[in-house]
Design a protein around this motif. Structure first.
Motif, PDB file in Angstrom:
ATOM      1  N   VAL A 663      -1.517 -13.559   6.539  1.00 19.25           N
ATOM      2  CA  VAL A 663      -0.724 -12.359   6.817  1.00 19.25           C
ATOM      3  C   VAL A 663      -1.642 -11.156   6.951  1.00 19.25           C
ATOM      4  CG1 VAL A 663       0.986 -10.782   5.870  1.00 19.25           C
ATOM      5  CG2 VAL A 663       1.366 -13.228   5.728  1.00 19.25           C
ATOM      6  N   ALA A 664      -2.644 -11.085   6.066  1.00 19.16           N
ATOM      7  CA  ALA A 664      -3.603  -9.981   6.153  1.00 19.16           C
ATOM      8  C   ALA A 664      -4.307 -10.007   7.511  1.00 19.16           C
ATOM      9  CB  ALA A 664      -4.615 -10.081   5.019  1.00 19.16           C
ATOM     10  N   LEU A 665      -4.571 -11.217   7.966  1.00 20.94           N
ATOM     11  CA  LEU A 665      -5.238 -11.351   9.258  1.00 20.94           C
ATOM     12  C   LEU A 665      -4.344 -10.824  10.380  1.00 20.94           C
ATOM     13  CD1 LEU A 665      -8.022 -12.397   9.643  1.00 20.94           C
ATOM     14  CD2 LEU A 665      -7.095 -14.589  10.403  1.00 20.94           C
ATOM     15  N   PHE A 666      -3.044 -11.030  10.242  1.00 18.66           N
ATOM     16  CA  PHE A 666      -2.114 -10.468  11.218  1.00 18.66           C
ATOM     17  C   PHE A 666      -2.246  -8.945  11.263  1.00 18.66           C
ATOM     18  CE2 PHE A 666       0.686 -14.303  11.241  1.00 18.66           C
ATOM     19  CZ  PHE A 666       0.698 -14.448  12.616  1.00 18.66           C
ATOM     20  N   PHE A 667      -2.356  -8.355  10.103  1.00 20.10           N
ATOM     21  CA  PHE A 667      -2.512  -6.897  10.069  1.00 20.10           C
ATOM     22  C   PHE A 667      -3.785  -6.479  10.791  1.00 20.10           C
ATOM     23  CE2 PHE A 667       0.081  -7.028   5.963  1.00 20.10           C
ATOM     24  CZ  PHE A 667       1.250  -6.721   6.644  1.00 20.10           C
ATOM     25  N   VAL A 668      -4.824  -7.286  10.598  1.00 23.73           N
ATOM     26  CA  VAL A 668      -6.071  -6.958  11.289  1.00 23.73           C
ATOM     27  C   VAL A 668      -5.869  -7.074  12.795  1.00 23.73           C
ATOM     28  CG1 VAL A 668      -8.458  -7.645  11.643  1.00 23.73           C
ATOM     29  CG2 VAL A 668      -7.473  -7.688   9.339  1.00 23.73           C
ATOM     30  N   LEU A 669      -5.228  -8.173  13.197  1.00 21.70           N
ATOM     31  CA  LEU A 669      -5.028  -8.406  14.627  1.00 21.70           C
ATOM     32  C   LEU A 669      -4.234  -7.273  15.263  1.00 21.70           C
ATOM     33  CD1 LEU A 669      -4.199 -12.205  14.918  1.00 21.70           C
ATOM     34  CD2 LEU A 669      -6.226 -11.006  15.734  1.00 21.70           C
ATOM     35  N   LYS A 671      -4.083  -4.234  14.292  1.00 22.92           N
ATOM     36  CA  LYS A 671      -4.749  -2.938  14.069  1.00 22.92           C
ATOM     37  C   LYS A 671      -4.050  -2.077  13.017  1.00 22.92           C
ATOM     38  CE  LYS A 671      -6.611  -2.872  18.715  1.00 22.92           C
ATOM     39  NZ  LYS A 671      -5.879  -4.098  19.192  1.00 22.92           N
ATOM     40  N   ALA A 672      -3.860  -2.696  11.860  1.00 25.23           N
ATOM     41  CA  ALA A 672      -3.361  -1.914  10.742  1.00 25.23           C
ATOM     42  C   ALA A 672      -4.326  -2.070   9.563  1.00 25.23           C
ATOM     43  CB  ALA A 672      -1.970  -2.380  10.332  1.00 25.23           C
ATOM     44  N   PRO A 673      -5.459  -1.385   9.638  1.00 25.40           N
ATOM     45  CA  PRO A 673      -6.516  -1.639   8.646  1.00 25.40           C
ATOM     46  C   PRO A 673      -6.082  -1.336   7.215  1.00 25.40           C
ATOM     47  CG  PRO A 673      -6.984   0.321   9.942  1.00 25.40           C
ATOM     48  CD  PRO A 673      -5.823  -0.343  10.595  1.00 25.40           C
ATOM     49  N   ASP A 674      -5.254  -0.290   7.058  1.00 25.29           N
ATOM     50  CA  ASP A 674      -4.815   0.061   5.703  1.00 25.29           C
ATOM     51  C   ASP A 674      -4.062  -1.091   5.064  1.00 25.29           C
ATOM     52  OD1 ASP A 674      -5.159   2.840   4.532  1.00 25.29           O
ATOM     53  OD2 ASP A 674      -4.928   3.209   6.685  1.00 25.29           O
ATOM     54  N   LEU A 675      -3.107  -1.618   5.836  1.00 25.31           N
ATOM     55  CA  LEU A 675      -2.299  -2.709   5.313  1.00 25.31           C
ATOM     56  C   LEU A 675      -3.150  -3.931   5.055  1.00 25.31           C
ATOM     57  CD1 LEU A 675       0.914  -2.453   7.508  1.00 25.31           C
ATOM     58  CD2 LEU A 675       0.562  -1.729   5.157  1.00 25.31           C
ATOM     59  N   ALA A 676      -4.037  -4.221   5.993  1.00 25.94           N
ATOM     60  CA  ALA A 676      -4.882  -5.395   5.839  1.00 25.94           C
ATOM     61  C   ALA A 676      -5.709  -5.295   4.564  1.00 25.94           C
ATOM     62  CB  ALA A 676      -5.782  -5.529   7.053  1.00 25.94           C
ATOM     63  N   LEU A 677      -6.299  -4.124   4.374  1.00 23.82           N
ATOM     64  CA  LEU A 677      -7.146  -3.907   3.194  1.00 23.82           C
ATOM     65  C   LEU A 677      -6.338  -4.140   1.921  1.00 23.82           C
ATOM     66  CD1 LEU A 677      -9.985  -2.957   2.570  1.00 23.82           C
ATOM     67  CD2 LEU A 677      -9.127  -0.623   2.486  1.00 23.82           C
ATOM     68  N   THR A 678      -5.168  -3.496   1.870  1.00 20.84           N
ATOM     69  CA  THR A 678      -4.342  -3.618   0.676  1.00 20.84           C
ATOM     70  C   THR A 678      -3.913  -5.056   0.460  1.00 20.84           C
ATOM     71  OG1 THR A 678      -3.511  -1.456   1.263  1.00 20.84           O
ATOM     72  CG2 THR A 678      -2.363  -2.614  -0.479  1.00 20.84           C
ATOM     73  N   GLN A 679      -3.479  -5.693   1.533  1.00 23.99           N
ATOM     74  CA  GLN A 679      -3.014  -7.071   1.423  1.00 23.99           C
ATOM     75  C   GLN A 679      -4.129  -7.985   0.911  1.00 23.99           C
ATOM     76  OE1 GLN A 679       0.016  -8.315   2.096  1.00 23.99           O
ATOM     77  NE2 GLN A 679      -0.536 -10.461   1.798  1.00 23.99           N
ATOM     78  N   LEU A 680      -5.333  -7.787   1.428  1.00 27.70           N
ATOM     79  CA  LEU A 680      -6.447  -8.640   1.018  1.00 27.70           C
ATOM     80  C   LEU A 680      -6.719  -8.493  -0.471  1.00 27.70           C
ATOM     81  CD1 LEU A 680      -8.994  -8.323   3.964  1.00 27.70           C
ATOM     82  CD2 LEU A 680      -7.911 -10.401   3.101  1.00 27.70           C
TER      83      LEU A 680
ATOM     84  N   PRO B  34      -8.977   4.510   6.593  1.00 29.31           N
ATOM     85  CA  PRO B  34      -8.233   3.586   5.732  1.00 29.31           C
ATOM     86  C   PRO B  34      -8.703   3.662   4.290  1.00 29.31           C
ATOM     87  CG  PRO B  34      -8.811   2.495   7.749  1.00 29.31           C
ATOM     88  CD  PRO B  34      -9.424   3.875   7.804  1.00 29.31           C
ATOM     89  N   GLY B  35      -7.746   3.641   3.381  1.00 28.17           N
ATOM     90  CA  GLY B  35      -8.107   3.715   1.961  1.00 28.17           C
ATOM     91  C   GLY B  35      -7.099   4.542   1.215  1.00 28.17           C
ATOM     92  N   GLY B  36      -7.528   5.074   0.101  1.00 26.70           N
ATOM     93  CA  GLY B  36      -6.628   5.896  -0.706  1.00 26.70           C
ATOM     94  C   GLY B  36      -6.576   5.402  -2.135  1.00 26.70           C
ATOM     95  N   GLY B  37      -5.778   6.059  -2.919  1.00 25.23           N
ATOM     96  CA  GLY B  37      -5.737   5.770  -4.346  1.00 25.23           C
ATOM     97  C   GLY B  37      -5.267   4.371  -4.654  1.00 25.23           C
ATOM     98  N   PHE B  38      -4.294   3.899  -3.908  1.00 24.79           N
ATOM     99  CA  PHE B  38      -3.714   2.604  -4.225  1.00 24.79           C
ATOM    100  C   PHE B  38      -4.720   1.484  -4.002  1.00 24.79           C
ATOM    101  CE2 PHE B  38      -0.835  -0.992  -3.442  1.00 24.79           C
ATOM    102  CZ  PHE B  38      -0.117  -0.940  -4.615  1.00 24.79           C
TER     103      PHE B  38
END
Lengths: 802, 140
Positions: A663-669, A671-680, B34-38
């Motif tokens: 799923v994180a890879l989907f975010f990368v694909l 172009k949602a780096p924030d979500l991908a980062l958080t998901q990972l 990309p980033g932030g507190g969370f």
């Protein structure tokens, strides 16, 4: 200083009580409290000349101006009269309570905090011009009276009575809130005065009658009108000072205040007039009849209060008729209502205090055990005699005057040829007269069965003697008031009653002076009320003398068929029903709960999606599906399949991780780096956590899964997946309005000085959301800590036992 | 844990600081990249989980002698008071302020009150996550 703050003075004083109660143990806390109502009474008295001259005083504190909600202290004749009752009788009650409640034995801290809170609530109710704050104070009176009635909370009766009063009055209050909101919406304002001014704009609204009925439900429950009166007798479990205060002078009168206050708005409505006058009269009749059945002194007084409140209520209804006719006769009704309200507060206050004295000095309130106390307690007897005869409507006491006005108004009702009063109106004077006879009977029953007759010394728990002087001060002052009112009714009328009448019927009177009615004790021999009163005395005396002979009538009504039986039935049925309901779905198995939740979610989503025709498939704006995405989806699906299939837990955990990473890879694909980062990161940590907890988990069991179980699970999982997919597709295809992301793109630099939309949304645009989320996270963290600590502690004690 | 794992432990010593510094970087970068507190908080948590896997709970408690429940409280207080602080300036709750400042070492820097709020988020995330991990890990 803005005098709106004086409403909150008692509540502010309540803050000091706990400290005083603990620290200053040598002095009864009541002495400090006494200053509060006394100061307020003196302060508000200074308004009397101004208000009686036709003036008004307003002081506003804007609370939530954007919603039109404010605290307003609006002093006109009506609110000033009530304010003086609240503070004046409040002073006497506090004085009385100092001698009634023992400093050593009672928890005075609680008592006075509740009492002061109640005082603020009452002041707020009668002074608020804004209906929303009025409602707020209204419910505060319910809550503080709940606390006061349940003051002796170790007694079952107190708790029962407190709960009953709160259930009924808060329920009615909620109805009233509905009425207020309707009114506010129709009239586009929450201010009562504004509502009166704008009346022509919305009087024809179809919801107008509904608002009237809802408002009346609030007033009737509070003022203990039929059939809601049942809470008042049970509220007698409260300490007597509370009864004297709440149930004679203040809280139960809030409903009357409300009706008087809203008369200018609803007087047009025939429903209002019929309900107020009809229910009032019914309550008067009912209460006065059943008062004679009671054996508890305070019970008699409770029913008498019910009946007297009904009397005033019916007069308020008759007063509303004045809007429909030029006949001057109907204007008397409102005057009579307010005048009787004052009289009632004075004489009933004194009677309650006498009942408290008897309870205090003889140890019982059971009228069957009392008798012949006249010689032992001469002062209490005099007070009871004066109050009782005033209640019965006899001269030379204040109650006589208002009773005559009442009878006159009721006789007049049949002359009103609208809303079929010309036919049914005949019933009014008849019922009123019969009720007056019973009022006479119970007044005499209360006074003479207690003080006259033979003394039954052996039945009394205590050796009776006269109460201490301090305890007698307040009732004596009130008793003197009863006589004074009889001799100077027109002074009271000019300064207090007429301004209140003018405020309750602003469209009829230009100034308080115009609302004055000349009250005289003697109207000549051709006066109808006089002969009615003579009839009351004659028939009343006969009935009083023969009470033992006809009292068996009351036994005819079985307890189960009474309103109390109905209340108890409803309460226990709802308790049992709710228990059954919650036991039926609270199985204690988390899987059951998940099944309920997900089944509901998916069914509702799919049904609504198609019922509302919201589903649409729009293939045009879809991006091309890349090979990467397909492969990634396959990985995710395979991983999810493995989670279900795997026989041991560790491979399930790892498979779950694989799903998360894809799923994180989907975010990368996409172009949602924030979500991908958080998901990972989340995925990493949750897998690690799972592994940490792993050694605590029991070996994986099949939980006795049957085939049927598996089918249910599969169906639910499938339908949740289907629902989410359909929602996603239609959300993409139905673009009714432009995506909000453009707004963020445009404003993220100028408004928030940021560059990363996702982060700026989190901390700025939707900061509230994040704030509550971290609050939830904190609670979750602490809850886990607590649970595990608790388990560890439990283990420890188990070990000790072994 | 039970066995000494030299390779893991040695790598962790270095990796922990890299991850931690990265999380700080990501936290500060949050407003523009990309980033932030969370995420920053989660990364720090991840670094601590790595420590936990390499060593045992006692070592971690000795290395990071904080009471993490208090960290939660500080974070929550920081976030809330940042949001509430706006009331002092007579603007609605949660109004953020920002501006450019010429700082000695950094040159022209943009400072935000949103950053303070985010720092609170960071602390809460770290505090809550570590509290959970410690209580589960310490449950023997």
């Amino acid at each position: 200083m803005e005098f709106v703050w004086f409403i909150f003075l008692p509540a502010a004083a309540a803050l000091l009580i706990p400290a005083l109660f603990r620290r200053v143990t040598g002095i009864h806390t009541g002495w400090f409290v006494l200053a509060v109502p006394a100061v307020l009474f003196v302060y508000y008295s200074t308004f009397v000349p101004h208000i009686a001259g036709g003036g008004q005083s307003v002081s506003v504190f804007d609370w939530i101006p954007s919603l039109g909600i404010s605290f307003t202290s609006y002093l006109d004749g009506l609110s000033l009269l009530f304010t003086l009752l609240i503070t004046g009788i409040g002073t006497l009650v506090v004085l009385y309570s100092i001698f009634y409640l023992d400093r050593q034995k009672e928890n005075l801290g609680n008592f006075y905090v509740y009492l002061l809170l109640f005082m603020t609530a009452m002041l707020g109710v009668v002074q608020s011009d804004n209906v929303i704050s009025l409602y707020l104070f209204w419910e505060l009176t319910s809550i503080s009276s709940f606390l006061l009635i349940g003051y002796w909370y170790k007694r079952d009766g107190s708790r029962f009575g407190a709960l009953k009063s709160m259930m009924i009055t808060v329920g009615g209050g909620l109805m009233m809130l509905g009425g207020f909101v309707l009114l506010g919406t129709m009239g586009d304002t929450y201010s009562i005065r504004e509502l009166i001014v704008r009346l022509p704009d919305y009087a024809g609204d179809p919801l107008f009658t509904l608002a009237a009925v809802l408002l009346l439900l609030g007033a009737f429950t509070k003022s203990a009108q039929f059939p809601f009166y049942i809470w008042l007798p049970d509220a007698m479990e409260a300490p007597t000072p509370v009864s004297a205060y709440l149930h004679s002078a203040t809280m139960v009168k809030a409903g009357l205040y409300l009706v008087a206050r809203f008369t200018p708005i609803f007087a047009d409505s025939s429903v209002w007039i019929w309900l107020v006058s009809g229910i009032g009269l019914l309550t008067l009749m009912w209460g006065s009849f059943f008062a004679v059945k009671q054996t508890d002194l305070k019970g008699i007084l409770a029913f008498s209060t019910v009946s007297q409140l009904g009397l005033i209520m019916s007069l308020l209804g008759a007063g509303a008729i004045a809007y429909h006719t030029d006949d001057k006769m109907f204007r008397i009704a409102m005057f009579a209502a307010i005048f009787h309200l004052v009289n009632h507060a004075v004489f009933k206050g004194s009677l309650f205090m006498v009942a408290g004295i008897i309870d205090h000095e003889t140890g019982t309130r059971d009228i069957r055990k009392l008798g012949g106390l006249m010689s032992l307690m001469p002062i209490s007897f005099s007070v009871a005699f004066i109050g009782g005869l005033s209640m019965a409507g006899l001269p030379p006491f204040g109650g006589f005057l208002s009773k005559e006005l009442f009878l006159e108004s009721m006789v007049n009702l049949k002359n009103f040829d609208l809303f079929s009063f010309d036919t049914w109106g005949v019933l009014f004077p008849v019922i009123a007269w019969i009720a007056s006879v019973f009022t006479f009977v119970y007044s005499f029953y209360f006074v003479f069965n207690t003080f006259a007759g033979k003394r039954k010394a052996d039945k009394l728990p205590k050796q009776p003697h006269e109460a201490p002087a301090g305890m007698l001060v307040s009732p004596v002052i009130l008793a003197v008031g009863v006589i004074v009112i009889f001799f100077i009714p027109n002074v009271v009328g000019k300064w207090l009653v007429a301004p209140a009448v003018a405020a309750a019927q602003p469209q009829l009177y230009s100034s308080p002076a115009a609302a004055e009615v000349h009250v005289a004790a003697w109207h000549g021999f051709e006066s109808v009320p006089l002969w009615l009163t003579v009839g009351v005395i004659v028939f009343g005396s006969v009935l009083f003398a023969s009470i033992p002979k006809w009292r068996a009538v009351y036994a005819l009504q079985p307890e189960k068929l009474s309103l109390n039986g109905l209340y108890n039935g409803i309460m226990s049925a709802s308790e049992r029903g709710m228990n059954k309901l919650s036991r039926s779905y609270m199985t204690g198995v988390i899987r059951t709960y998940l099944i309920y939740m997900f089944a509901f979610l998916s069914v509702m989503t799919i049904v609504i999606l198609f019922a509302k025709g919201a589903f649409r498939l729009d293939m045009d704006s879809l991006s091309p599906i890349t090979l990467f995405a397909v492969m990634n989806a396959i990985v995710a699906i395979l991983g999810a399949g493995m989670v279900i299939m795997s026989k041991n837990r560790i491979s399930a955990i790892i498979a779950l991780g694989a799903v998360g990473y894809s799923v994180a890879l989907f975010f990368v694909l996409f172009k949602a780096p924030d979500l991908a980062l958080t998901q990972l990161v989340i995925e990493t940590i949750s897998v690690a956590l799972f592994l940490l907890a792993f050694r605590h988990l029991p070996a994986m069991k099949t939980h006795g899964e049957t085939k049927q179980n598996k089918v249910v699970n599969a169906v639910i999982a499938g339908s949740v997946g289907l629902a989410m997919t359909l929602v996603a597709i239609s959300a993409h295809s139905n673009k009714l309005i432009d995506s909000i992301s453009q707004f963020y793109k445009d404003t993220v630099h100028t408004e928030a000085g940021g560059g990363n939309i996702v982060n700026v949304i989190l901390v700025d645009y939707r900061g509230f959301d994040t704030l509550f989320e971290i609050a939830v996270l904190s609670i979750a963290g602490i809850a886990v800590l607590g649970m595990i600590r608790l388990r560890l502690a439990g283990k420890g004690s188990d070990d000790e036992k072994k | 844990m039970r066995k000494n794992n030299v390779i893991l432990q040695t790598t962790t010593k270095v990796a922990f600081f890299i991850i931690f510094l990265f999380s700080i970087h990501i936290f500060f970068a949050g407003h523009f990249a990309p980033g932030g507190g969370f995420v920053g908080g989660l990364l720090t948590t991840g670094a601590i989980v790595l420590l936990l896997l390499a060593y045992d709970l006692e070592t971690i408690q000795a290395t990071l002698p904080f009471n993490f429940t208090i960290v939660i409280g500080i974070g929550l207080l920081l976030s809330f008071s940042t949001a509430a602080g706006s009331i002092l300036f007579d603007v609605p709750f949660f109004t953020h302020a920002f501006g450019h400042f010429d700082l000695p070492l950094f040159g022209d820097t943009e400072l935000h009150t949103a950053m303070l709020f985010d720092a609170g988020v960071y602390l809460v995330v770290v505090g809550a996550a570590i509290t959970i991990i410690q209580s589960i890990g310490g449950d023997d």
